[in-house]
Design a protein around this motif. Structure first.
Motif, PDB file in Angstrom:
ATOM      1  N   GLN A  38      -1.193  -4.218  -4.538  1.00  0.00           N
ATOM      2  CA  GLN A  38      -1.644  -4.353  -5.920  1.00  0.00           C
ATOM      3  C   GLN A  38      -1.643  -5.814  -6.361  1.00  0.00           C
ATOM      4  O   GLN A  38      -2.523  -6.239  -7.125  1.00  0.00           O
ATOM      5  CB  GLN A  38      -0.750  -3.507  -6.842  1.00  0.00           C
ATOM      6  CG  GLN A  38      -0.788  -2.018  -6.551  1.00  0.00           C
ATOM      7  CD  GLN A  38      -2.168  -1.429  -6.747  1.00  0.00           C
ATOM      8  OE1 GLN A  38      -2.938  -1.868  -7.587  1.00  0.00           O
ATOM      9  NE2 GLN A  38      -2.488  -0.415  -5.949  1.00  0.00           N
ATOM     10  N   ALA A  39      -0.687  -6.596  -5.876  1.00  0.00           N
ATOM     11  CA  ALA A  39      -0.667  -8.022  -6.205  1.00  0.00           C
ATOM     12  C   ALA A  39      -1.870  -8.730  -5.590  1.00  0.00           C
ATOM     13  O   ALA A  39      -2.490  -9.603  -6.219  1.00  0.00           O
ATOM     14  CB  ALA A  39       0.634  -8.648  -5.710  1.00  0.00           C
ATOM     15  N   SER A  40      -2.237  -8.363  -4.365  1.00  0.00           N
ATOM     16  CA  SER A  40      -3.400  -8.975  -3.726  1.00  0.00           C
ATOM     17  C   SER A  40      -4.678  -8.633  -4.472  1.00  0.00           C
ATOM     18  O   SER A  40      -5.566  -9.488  -4.637  1.00  0.00           O
ATOM     19  CB  SER A  40      -3.485  -8.494  -2.269  1.00  0.00           C
ATOM     20  OG  SER A  40      -4.651  -8.971  -1.651  1.00  0.00           O
ATOM     21  N   ARG A  41      -4.793  -7.412  -4.942  1.00  0.00           N
ATOM     22  CA  ARG A  41      -5.976  -7.023  -5.710  1.00  0.00           C
ATOM     23  C   ARG A  41      -6.014  -7.745  -7.063  1.00  0.00           C
ATOM     24  O   ARG A  41      -7.093  -8.097  -7.551  1.00  0.00           O
ATOM     25  CB  ARG A  41      -5.983  -5.514  -5.919  1.00  0.00           C
ATOM     26  CG  ARG A  41      -6.135  -4.709  -4.639  1.00  0.00           C
ATOM     27  CD  ARG A  41      -6.090  -3.233  -4.918  1.00  0.00           C
ATOM     28  NE  ARG A  41      -7.230  -2.813  -5.725  1.00  0.00           N
ATOM     29  CZ  ARG A  41      -8.402  -2.426  -5.233  1.00  0.00           C
ATOM     30  NH1 ARG A  41      -8.597  -2.427  -3.924  1.00  0.00           N
ATOM     31  NH2 ARG A  41      -9.382  -2.060  -6.024  1.00  0.00           N
ATOM     32  N   THR A  42      -4.867  -7.945  -7.667  1.00  0.00           N
ATOM     33  CA  THR A  42      -4.838  -8.656  -8.945  1.00  0.00           C
ATOM     34  C   THR A  42      -5.256 -10.120  -8.773  1.00  0.00           C
ATOM     35  O   THR A  42      -5.923 -10.687  -9.647  1.00  0.00           O
ATOM     36  CB  THR A  42      -3.433  -8.572  -9.554  1.00  0.00           C
ATOM     37  OG1 THR A  42      -3.050  -7.190  -9.684  1.00  0.00           O
ATOM     38  CG2 THR A  42      -3.399  -9.226 -10.928  1.00  0.00           C
ATOM     39  N   HIS A  84       3.607  -2.977 -13.561  1.00  0.00           N
ATOM     40  CA  HIS A  84       3.186  -1.732 -14.209  1.00  0.00           C
ATOM     41  C   HIS A  84       2.391  -0.852 -13.235  1.00  0.00           C
ATOM     42  O   HIS A  84       2.604   0.371 -13.178  1.00  0.00           O
ATOM     43  CB  HIS A  84       2.347  -2.056 -15.440  1.00  0.00           C
ATOM     44  CG  HIS A  84       1.894  -0.839 -16.205  1.00  0.00           C
ATOM     45  ND1 HIS A  84       2.751  -0.069 -16.962  1.00  0.00           N
ATOM     46  CD2 HIS A  84       0.665  -0.242 -16.302  1.00  0.00           C
ATOM     47  CE1 HIS A  84       2.083   0.940 -17.501  1.00  0.00           C
ATOM     48  NE2 HIS A  84       0.820   0.856 -17.117  1.00  0.00           N
ATOM     49  N   LYS A  85       1.487  -1.457 -12.455  1.00  0.00           N
ATOM     50  CA  LYS A  85       0.740  -0.676 -11.471  1.00  0.00           C
ATOM     51  C   LYS A  85       1.663  -0.103 -10.405  1.00  0.00           C
ATOM     52  O   LYS A  85       1.478   1.037  -9.950  1.00  0.00           O
ATOM     53  CB  LYS A  85      -0.337  -1.546 -10.828  1.00  0.00           C
ATOM     54  CG  LYS A  85      -1.466  -1.938 -11.776  1.00  0.00           C
ATOM     55  CD  LYS A  85      -2.508  -2.786 -11.052  1.00  0.00           C
ATOM     56  CE  LYS A  85      -3.652  -3.160 -11.985  1.00  0.00           C
ATOM     57  NZ  LYS A  85      -4.669  -4.020 -11.291  1.00  0.00           N
ATOM     58  N   SER A  86       2.648  -0.877  -9.994  1.00  0.00           N
ATOM     59  CA  SER A  86       3.594  -0.383  -8.995  1.00  0.00           C
ATOM     60  C   SER A  86       4.416   0.779  -9.545  1.00  0.00           C
ATOM     61  O   SER A  86       4.730   1.733  -8.819  1.00  0.00           O
ATOM     62  CB  SER A  86       4.508  -1.521  -8.543  1.00  0.00           C
ATOM     63  OG  SER A  86       3.762  -2.606  -8.011  1.00  0.00           O
ATOM     64  N   LYS A  87       4.760   0.703 -10.832  1.00  0.00           N
ATOM     65  CA  LYS A  87       5.522   1.815 -11.431  1.00  0.00           C
ATOM     66  C   LYS A  87       4.676   3.079 -11.491  1.00  0.00           C
ATOM     67  O   LYS A  87       5.192   4.185 -11.263  1.00  0.00           O
ATOM     68  CB  LYS A  87       5.978   1.416 -12.833  1.00  0.00           C
ATOM     69  CG  LYS A  87       6.853   2.465 -13.501  1.00  0.00           C
ATOM     70  CD  LYS A  87       7.250   2.060 -14.905  1.00  0.00           C
ATOM     71  CE  LYS A  87       6.066   2.151 -15.844  1.00  0.00           C
ATOM     72  NZ  LYS A  87       6.456   1.930 -17.252  1.00  0.00           N
ATOM     73  N   GLY A 115       0.829  -1.206   0.000  1.00  0.00           N
ATOM     74  CA  GLY A 115       0.000   0.000   0.000  1.00  0.00           C
ATOM     75  C   GLY A 115       0.858   1.248   0.000  1.00  0.00           C
ATOM     76  O   GLY A 115       0.813   2.069   0.935  1.00  0.00           O
ATOM     77  N   ALA A 116       1.618   1.449  -1.065  1.00  0.00           N
ATOM     78  CA  ALA A 116       2.630   2.516  -1.115  1.00  0.00           C
ATOM     79  C   ALA A 116       2.078   3.842  -1.606  1.00  0.00           C
ATOM     80  O   ALA A 116       2.869   4.765  -1.842  1.00  0.00           O
ATOM     81  CB  ALA A 116       3.785   2.079  -2.021  1.00  0.00           C
ATOM     82  N   ASP A 117       0.771   3.970  -1.776  1.00  0.00           N
ATOM     83  CA  ASP A 117       0.227   5.223  -2.312  1.00  0.00           C
ATOM     84  C   ASP A 117       0.603   6.406  -1.433  1.00  0.00           C
ATOM     85  O   ASP A 117       1.017   7.462  -1.939  1.00  0.00           O
ATOM     86  CB  ASP A 117      -1.295   5.114  -2.416  1.00  0.00           C
ATOM     87  CG  ASP A 117      -1.723   4.003  -3.365  1.00  0.00           C
ATOM     88  OD1 ASP A 117      -2.062   4.301  -4.522  1.00  0.00           O
ATOM     89  OD2 ASP A 117      -1.708   2.842  -2.943  1.00  0.00           O
ATOM     90  N   SER A 118       0.459   6.275  -0.135  1.00  0.00           N
ATOM     91  CA  SER A 118       0.813   7.365   0.776  1.00  0.00           C
ATOM     92  C   SER A 118       2.309   7.392   1.071  1.00  0.00           C
ATOM     93  O   SER A 118       2.882   8.471   1.258  1.00  0.00           O
ATOM     94  CB  SER A 118       0.031   7.223   2.088  1.00  0.00           C
ATOM     95  OG  SER A 118      -1.362   7.288   1.859  1.00  0.00           O
ATOM     96  N   ASP A 119       2.941   6.214   1.129  1.00  0.00           N
ATOM     97  CA  ASP A 119       4.372   6.178   1.445  1.00  0.00           C
ATOM     98  C   ASP A 119       5.206   6.915   0.413  1.00  0.00           C
ATOM     99  O   ASP A 119       6.180   7.603   0.761  1.00  0.00           O
ATOM    100  CB  ASP A 119       4.839   4.720   1.545  1.00  0.00           C
ATOM    101  CG  ASP A 119       4.170   3.982   2.688  1.00  0.00           C
ATOM    102  OD1 ASP A 119       3.669   4.666   3.602  1.00  0.00           O
ATOM    103  OD2 ASP A 119       4.134   2.741   2.666  1.00  0.00           O
ATOM    104  N   ILE A 120       4.844   6.801  -0.860  1.00  0.00           N
ATOM    105  CA  ILE A 120       5.597   7.478  -1.909  1.00  0.00           C
ATOM    106  C   ILE A 120       5.544   8.993  -1.704  1.00  0.00           C
ATOM    107  O   ILE A 120       6.559   9.697  -1.829  1.00  0.00           O
ATOM    108  CB  ILE A 120       5.041   7.091  -3.296  1.00  0.00           C
ATOM    109  CG1 ILE A 120       5.314   5.617  -3.591  1.00  0.00           C
ATOM    110  CG2 ILE A 120       5.642   7.965  -4.385  1.00  0.00           C
ATOM    111  CD1 ILE A 120       6.779   5.263  -3.693  1.00  0.00           C
ATOM    112  N   GLU A 121       4.380   9.517  -1.382  1.00  0.00           N
ATOM    113  CA  GLU A 121       4.244  10.964  -1.176  1.00  0.00           C
ATOM    114  C   GLU A 121       4.964  11.419   0.086  1.00  0.00           C
ATOM    115  O   GLU A 121       5.564  12.493   0.110  1.00  0.00           O
ATOM    116  CB  GLU A 121       2.767  11.328  -1.113  1.00  0.00           C
ATOM    117  CG  GLU A 121       2.013  11.042  -2.408  1.00  0.00           C
ATOM    118  CD  GLU A 121       0.560  11.461  -2.323  1.00  0.00           C
ATOM    119  OE1 GLU A 121       0.120  11.895  -1.223  1.00  0.00           O
ATOM    120  OE2 GLU A 121      -0.158  11.364  -3.338  1.00  0.00           O
TER     121      GLU A 121
END
Length: 830
Positions: A384-388, A464-467, A360-366
């Motif tokens: 993202q892998a778990s959602r896939t 790709h989603k992680s990128k 869940g890196a959405d907030s960590d990246i920012e």
């Protein structure tokens, strides 16, 4: 509700089957607090969903209320709720006569009973929580002799985790509190930038670069006392670089050209994690240890990263802790102490050959960009892998339970991570977040490979989603004049002009104070309190305090300033904000800048709300482009031009933005280039205004001349038409005047108009060949032609207007045209 009942029955059956555990029950039917809370939470959620489906207050409720069956149902359920509330109040020693009330004052009395009971119950809850936390444990109450104090039940959430089979009793500990924590912002070397300017990347050295860093960010600003945003602007002006380079992602090019090796797109061999007791864990709080950690990370092929963040006592939030785990070692880095030196980790974080595993890196990246100036290249997000894979749940504790059979403890997920020294419980919690993450990373890659039938399609999708997440840029919250509308739209509140003004003023006051004090807006004034103050509009400062429970410290300090803002709002004229549609579409008209707004889309607007145009406006809207000379436009054409110019481009949102944020101080400094440009713009605007005024004056004079010509021509044509209409011939000069016919009995001559007489005499004196008006003699007419079966009335009226002044040479009382004659209808023989 059914599932909750079944859980309760299962719990009851299990207790009945185990007689030895009956004595240890928390309450009948529940073995501990967790089971009771789980059952209660499910019941509350089910009740909330059921209440949301009830008819809303208003026309919908009134419609259902008209049915006898619905009335009977409401009364039955209402009596049941009142009975249940009475039992709860009686259990806590409160007044419980909820049903036996007067119909006139029953509602107010019941409301007072509920408020009093809530105060009593919440006070008891607070006392019990303090006792469980050990706050009041040192205070021994005065008790009578022989009194046996009741046994204190310690909740399961207040116990240290231990093996139930070891036979060791649970040991309690105090709940961690952070009321007196020193603000870490005071120790930062670089002050926190809470200014209302866009965020600029905190990077001045770019390791592992394919495309070099722009020259405007290649070195630090010379003057460290200048705010970061202003220093970046000055440096950009000096180097004459494009503004896009200042706000662009520094590793945009590297991420776009990232090529994954074959081993990352194939089926891996999972590598089992080491037990916590056998893994070394280090706490890093100095520069020497940080450099050693960076060297170790550079030698690995993958490592896991997680962050702990605090946002309640800071406007933008603070990254308090960083956890990094390799296959052999764990690191806990104090980001508060090493905030200015952590940029050296970019050497490992941006290495494309090293995989960085996040969850869940959405907030960590920012957060990494905002506080530490760190960027990620080649990241794998397990969320993202778990959602896939379409797993049932995507949280980290679910993945740990699924792949590692580890029960994670989430008691400290929302703890205050500013506490120093870090307690051992919080230290172990932070360590567990990344210790197992690399093994979870291996297992997820195996599942993605197998679900994809041995093809790397799903793996490529996750990479790709992680990128895409790595390409996210931190955007600082900026205050605008319409920022308060976003919050108001989410709350779905309908305010009048006074309430809306109060909400806007309070929102601006809160944002300004939060930036100055470096506090979150929720700490300064929570949203629900701000909405309540705006809704009630208290007349006294004590009313503002009464709207806040508990009262925020900054509100209590500046209650007088808030009272002044509320008084300003109360002075506004009281008008009701018009709702063109229910709830959602109203905000599209109030805020047309949002992407879903189209100025020409009237599909959701009623016909009464569409502005009406005059017929001239509709005609000239189509033909305005064909007018070549704008100086000869009529009033209707000018109005049409203004309407056309007011139209907005519906594709404006897709056009590139050229907005450049400039410091306000630079606009008033005579030594800056911005000051010169601003003054030049002012001079140009004044000259343009003078030209426009002269052009309008000239157009007005030309229009006046054209109007005079049209007036003369229309006057002449009107006289000719008038003569032909009444079968008259103008009397030649010196001719004999026709005698006036005597009026019939009962007719009265109207009073002559003095203004028309004077104008007629004046025009007669000026003209060289005066014209004499010769009225038609109706006395010689055959009135039988008007005879008929129905009494129709024909009225012939001729009023002398300004255009007929030149044809009148007689006195006004001698003109038969000023007379009104009535005739009864008859049959015509013509």
């Amino acid at each position: 509700m059914d599932s909750s009942n079944s859980d309760k029955q299962n719990n009851t059956q299990s207790v009945n089957e185990d007689p030895a555990g009956v004595d240890n029950e928390f309450c009948p039917g529940f073995k501990d607090v967790d089971a009771f809370v789980k059952y209660g939470l499910g019941t509350v959620v089910a009740a909330t969903k059921a209440s949301a489906s009830l008819p809303q207050v208003g026309d919908e409720y009134d419609l259902y209320r008209s049915f006898p069956g619905f009335q009977e149902f409401c009364e039955t359920q209402g009596d049941g709720l009142l009975h249940c509330m009475s039992q709860i109040m009686h259990h806590h020693g409160c007044r419980a006569h909820m049903r036996d009330r007067n119909k006139l004052t029953g509602l107010e009395e019941r409301f007072d009973l509920v408020v009093d009971s809530n105060d009593v119950i919440l006070e008891k809850v607070g006392i019990l929580l303090d006792d469980a936390a050990g706050v009041n444990r040192s205070q021994q109450p005065v008790m009578p002799a022989g009194f046996q104090p009741p046994k204190i039940v310690v909740s399961s959430w207040n116990r240290k985790g231990g093996d139930s089979g070891s036979g060791r009793s649970s040991e309690t500990f105090r709940l961690l509190q952070a009321k007196n924590v020193t603000r870490p912002q005071l120790k930062f070397r670089e002050k926190v930038d809470n200014s209302n300017t866009p965020f600029t990347p905190k990077i001045f050295v770019k390791p592992n670069a394919i495309k070099p860093l722009p020259s405007c960010r290649s070195q630090r600003p010379e003057d460290l006392d200048v705010p970061a945003a202003l220093a970046d602007f000055i440096h950009q002006q000096r180097t004459q670089e494009h503004v896009e380079d200042m706000f662009a992602h520094p590793y945009q090019y590297e991420l776009d050209h990232l090529a994954l090796p074959e081993n990352l797109l194939s089926k891996p061999e999972p590598q089992m994690y080491k037990p916590l007791a056998e893994t070394k864990c280090s706490f890093i709080d100095n520069l020497e240890d940080l450099v050693a950690v960076n060297e170790k990370l550079a030698k690995t092929s993958e490592f896991a990263v997680d962050l702990e963040h605090h946002s309640y006592r800071s406007f933008l939030g603070i990254t308090c802790l960083m956890q990094i785990s390799t296959r052999d070692e764990d690191f806990i880095i104090d980001t508060l102490e090493l905030r200015s030196e952590l940029y050296i980790l970019n050497e490992a974080f941006t290495d494309p050959t090293i995989v960085k595993v996040f969850h869940g890196a959405d907030s960590d990246i920012e957060w990494l960009q905002k506080d530490l100036g760190l960027y990620i290249v080649n990241m794998f997000d397990t969320h993202q892998a778990s959602r896939t894979l379409n797993l049932g749940r995507h949280s980290l504790d679910h993945l740990l339970k699924l792949f590692c059979n580890v029960d994670s403890d989430k008691r400290y997920q929302l703890a205050d991570w500013r506490i120093r020294p870090l307690p051992d419980e919080m230290f172990q919690y932070a360590r567990a977040d990344t210790h197992y993450l690399l093994y979870v990373y291996d297992r997820l890659r195996v599942d993605l490979w197998e679900v994809g039938n041995g093809q790397p399609a799903l793996l490529q999708m996750v990479w790709h989603k992680s990128k895409d997440i790595s390409l996210k840029k931190y955007m600082k919250p900026l205050f605008t004049e319409d920022s308060y509308m976003d919050l108001l739209r989410k709350q779905k509140k309908a305010f009048n002009t006074q309430q809306l003004t109060a909400f806007r003023l309070l929102y601006g006051w809160r944002d300004k104070l939060a930036r100055q004090e470096d506090e979150s807006t929720g700490y300064v004034l929570p949203n629900h309190m701000m909405i309540k103050i705006s809704d009630i509009l208290p007349k006294e400062p004590q009313g503002i305090i009464a709207c806040c429970n508990p009262v925020p410290p900054l509100v209590r300090q500046q209650v007088n300033e808030l009272h002044i803002l509320v008084q300003q709002a109360r002075e506004m004229p009281l008008l009701k904000v018009r709702h063109a549609w229910g709830h959602a579409m109203h905000w599209f008209f109030l805020q047309p800048e949002i992407p879903l707004f189209g100025p020409h889309d009237t599909s959701r607007v009623s016909e009464s709300d569409i502005p009406s145009f005059t017929p001239d406006s509709k005609i000239y809207l189509k033909s305005i482009d064909t007018v070549k000379d704008p100086g000869h436009l009529t009033v209707a054409q000018q109005k049409a031009c203004r309407v056309v110019e007011s139209f907005q481009n519906p594709f404006r949102m897709y056009l590139p933005s050229n907005d450049i944020h400039i410091s306000k101080n630079a606009k008033f400094d005579p030594s800056t280039k911005i000051y010169e440009i601003s003054n030049r713009w002012k001079l140009q605007s004044v000259e343009q205004q003078q030209k426009e005024v002269e052009a309008k004056k000239k157009a007005k004079e030309e229009a006046k001349a054209v109007a005079e010509n049209i007036f003369n021509s229309v006057q002449a044509s009107y006289l000719i038409t008038l003569c032909l209409h009444f079968h008259q011939e103008p009397i030649k000069p010196g001719g004999k005047k026709r005698e006036r016919v005597a009026s019939e009995t009962g007719e009265s001559t109207p009073k002559p108009n003095k203004k028309l007489m004077k104008a007629a005499v004046k025009n007669n004196e000026d003209s060289t060949t005066p014209l004499v008006f010769k009225p038609y003699d109706y006395s010689q007419s055959d009135f039988k032609v008007f005879a008929g079966t129905q009494p129709h009335v024909f009225v012939f009226v001729y009023v002398l207007s300004d255009f007929g002044h030149d044809i009148c040479t007689q006195k006004s009382n001698a003109c038969a045209g000023n007379r009104s004659m009535s005739f009864f209808g008859g049959k015509s023989e013509r």
